[in-house]
Write an enzyme that holds these catalytic residues in place. Structure first.
Site, PDB file in Angstrom:
ATOM      1  N   TYR A 163       0.416  -1.423  -0.050  1.00 17.87           N
ATOM      2  CA  TYR A 163      -0.199  -0.108   0.216  1.00 17.87           C
ATOM      3  C   TYR A 163       0.949   1.362  -0.046  1.00 17.87           C
ATOM      4  CZ  TYR A 163       1.264   0.615   5.148  1.00 17.87           C
ATOM      5  OH  TYR A 163       1.959   1.095   6.177  1.00 17.87           O
TER       6      TYR A 163
ATOM      7  N   ARG B 182       8.017   3.964  -4.462  1.00 23.13           N
ATOM      8  CA  ARG B 182       8.446   3.155  -4.568  1.00 23.13           C
ATOM      9  C   ARG B 182       7.116   2.163  -4.063  1.00 23.13           C
ATOM     10  NH1 ARG B 182       8.166   5.246   1.943  1.00 23.13           N
ATOM     11  NH2 ARG B 182       5.240   5.218   1.306  1.00 23.13           N
TER      12      ARG B 182
ATOM     13  N   ARG C 195      -7.426 -20.484  -1.910  1.00 23.26           N
ATOM     14  CA  ARG C 195      -6.715 -20.166  -1.185  1.00 23.26           C
ATOM     15  C   ARG C 195      -5.349 -21.228  -1.401  1.00 23.26           C
ATOM     16  NH1 ARG C 195      -4.676 -21.033   3.468  1.00 23.26           N
ATOM     17  NH2 ARG C 195      -4.442 -19.387   5.111  1.00 23.26           N
TER      18      ARG C 195
ATOM     19  N   HIS D 145      -0.750 -20.990  -1.068  1.00 22.33           N
ATOM     20  CA  HIS D 145       0.128 -20.205  -0.958  1.00 22.33           C
ATOM     21  C   HIS D 145       0.705 -20.024  -1.690  1.00 22.33           C
ATOM     22  CE1 HIS D 145      -1.160 -22.157   3.399  1.00 22.33           C
ATOM     23  NE2 HIS D 145       0.230 -21.028   4.110  1.00 22.33           N
TER      24      HIS D 145
ATOM     25  N   LYS E 289       7.030  -2.286   1.180  1.00 25.27           N
ATOM     26  CA  LYS E 289       5.382  -1.180   2.321  1.00 25.27           C
ATOM     27  C   LYS E 289       4.349  -2.553   2.353  1.00 25.27           C
ATOM     28  CE  LYS E 289       3.121   3.813   3.051  1.00 25.27           C
ATOM     29  NZ  LYS E 289       3.336   3.440   4.417  1.00 25.27           N
TER      30      LYS E 289
ATOM     31  N   GLU F 134      12.345   2.535  14.029  1.00 22.26           N
ATOM     32  CA  GLU F 134      11.289   3.687  14.030  1.00 22.26           C
ATOM     33  C   GLU F 134       9.919   3.408  14.206  1.00 22.26           C
ATOM     34  OE1 GLU F 134       9.966   2.848   9.736  1.00 22.26           O
ATOM     35  OE2 GLU F 134       9.936   0.265  10.186  1.00 22.26           O
TER      36      GLU F 134
ATOM     37  N   LEU G  31      11.255   1.816   6.896  1.00 23.42           N
ATOM     38  CA  LEU G  31      11.382   1.652   5.420  1.00 23.42           C
ATOM     39  C   LEU G  31      11.180   2.738   5.584  1.00 23.42           C
ATOM     40  CD1 LEU G  31       8.164   0.794   2.833  1.00 23.42           C
ATOM     41  CD2 LEU G  31       6.952   2.875   5.010  1.00 23.42           C
TER      42      LEU G  31
HETATM   43  N1  PLP Z   1       7.258   3.563   8.464  1.00 22.11           N
HETATM   44  C1  PLP Z   1       6.278   3.341   8.586  1.00 22.11           C
HETATM   45  C2  PLP Z   1       6.356   1.791   9.329  1.00 22.11           C
HETATM   46  C3  PLP Z   1       5.301   3.618   8.085  1.00 22.11           C
HETATM   47  O1  PLP Z   1       4.593   2.647   7.747  1.00 22.11           O
HETATM   48  C4  PLP Z   1       5.160   4.287   7.337  1.00 22.11           C
HETATM   49  C5  PLP Z   1       4.043   5.501   7.195  1.00 22.11           C
HETATM   50  O2  PLP Z   1       3.272   4.479   6.575  1.00 22.11           O
HETATM   51  C6  PLP Z   1       6.696   5.554   7.697  1.00 22.11           C
HETATM   52  C7  PLP Z   1       7.231   4.801   8.129  1.00 22.11           C
HETATM   53  C8  PLP Z   1       6.679   6.952   7.057  1.00 22.11           C
HETATM   54  O3  PLP Z   1       6.909   6.986   5.655  1.00 22.11           O
HETATM   55  P1  PLP Z   1       5.856   8.267   4.941  1.00 22.11           P
HETATM   56  O4  PLP Z   1       7.229   9.673   5.302  1.00 22.11           O
HETATM   57  O5  PLP Z   1       6.150   7.576   3.698  1.00 22.11           O
HETATM   58  O6  PLP Z   1       4.811   8.920   4.648  1.00 22.11           O
END
Ligand code: PLP
Length: 287
Positions: free
Chosen positions: A33, A52, A100, A102, A149, A182, A207
């Site tokens: 997403y 991304r 379904r 895997h 993501k 993070e 991320l």
């Molecule tokens: N880290 C994680 C785990 C996130 O889910 C997000 C955003 O959803 C971010 C960092 C920040 O990313 P962005 O600045 O691209 O929104």
């Protein structure tokens, strides 16, 4: 006004929007997403978010559901149809609908695309930023590929719920070496006593946030002192300032980590300035 969602080729009423029970996103979290901020009728950093998205899809061998220009049109159309001036647009791509199993479905199965948009309350966000937010620390328990993501967010969900129950806004994951990776949905930053901005390199454990990237651009343009390195939870607690970044929060001051007030317990000067400058630096495209 009723909200409108885009679901696999159709614009439908949000309340009636549905996906198949054998969508692989639902069955296996087999999808990715993106979330873009909508600011004063503009999409913020659309190009980087779509870059991304393509990267995440590539890492998982999922096809783009349509060409990039067409996808951009859908995003803008969803924002327009929902009359969002300030808010968020969300897009999700899964490996599609299939019995379904895997292993990947046959190549003939089309990826599934959902796009939604919703308004936010900029005044409430500004009020929150004026006060700053609290963060709790939690042990890192996610898989290694957090650079993708994916919609597989269960550890993030549990961490953020724990934060909420503790009266905090975010949870910062801390790895086995005591280093902050993070937040549950944000990147983590500190400002040291000698005004050096510090954030973890995007080579592992995080991320690569688009908002983080815009802050890096601001740092470069303004010649601010900066170090891209891991920092420990202890260092963060002793920092002069702390903040988090994400499309959903932009630059949000952190004024407490666990039981420790950061600096004087109020949003720091550097953080406030970065928040103020943010939209002058980010790339925007009119809806
Ligand atoms: N880290 C994680 C785990 C996130 O889910 C997000 C955003 O959803 C971010 C960092 C920040 O990313 P962005 O600045 O691209 O929104």
């Amino acid at each position: 006004m009723s909200r409108i969602a885009y679901v696999n080729g159709r614009y439908v009423r949000h309340a009636e929007a549905a996906i198949h029970i054998e969508d692989r996103g639902y069955q296996f979290a087999d999808g990715v997403y993106e979330v873009c901020e909508i600011w004063h009728g503009h999409l913020v950093d659309e190009r980087r978010h779509l870059d991304r998205l393509e990267r995440s899809l590539n890492e998982l061998s999922i096809r783009m559901p349509m060409g990039r220009a067409a996808l951009s049109q859908v995003l803008h159309e969803v924002v327009r149809r929902n009359k969002v001036r300030d808010g968020l647009v969300y897009m999700q791509v899964t490996r599609g609908v299939s019995r379904r199993d895997h292993v990947f479905p046959p190549a003939s199965v089309e990826p599934a695309l959902v796009v939604t948009a919703r308004s936010s309350q900029p005044a409430a966000a500004s009020a929150l930023a004026e006060k700053g937010v609290s963060v709790i620390s939690v042990p890192e328990n996610r898989w290694e590929r957090v650079d993708i993501k994916t919609v597989g967010l269960l550890p993030n969900v549990l961490a953020k719920q724990k934060a909420k129950e503790a009266g905090a806004k975010e949870a910062w994951f801390v790895d086995r070496d005591g280093m902050v990776t993070e937040g549950g949905s944000t990147n983590a930053w500190i400002v040291t006593k000698d005004n050096c901005l510090v954030t973890r390199p995007a080579t592992s454990g995080i991320l690569k946030g688009i908002t983080r990237q815009v802050v890096l651009d601001m740092i470069e343009r303004n010649g601010l002192t900066f170090e891209e390195r891991a920092f420990s939870l202890e260092e963060a607690k002793q920092a002069k300032e702390a903040f988090m970044t994400a499309a959903t929060t932009v630059v949000m001051p952190v004024v407490r980590i666990d039981d420790q007030a950061i600096g004087n317990g109020h949003p720091g000067e550097m953080t406030r300035e970065l928040r103020r400058m943010f939209h002058e630096t980010a790339e925007v495209s009119a809806v």
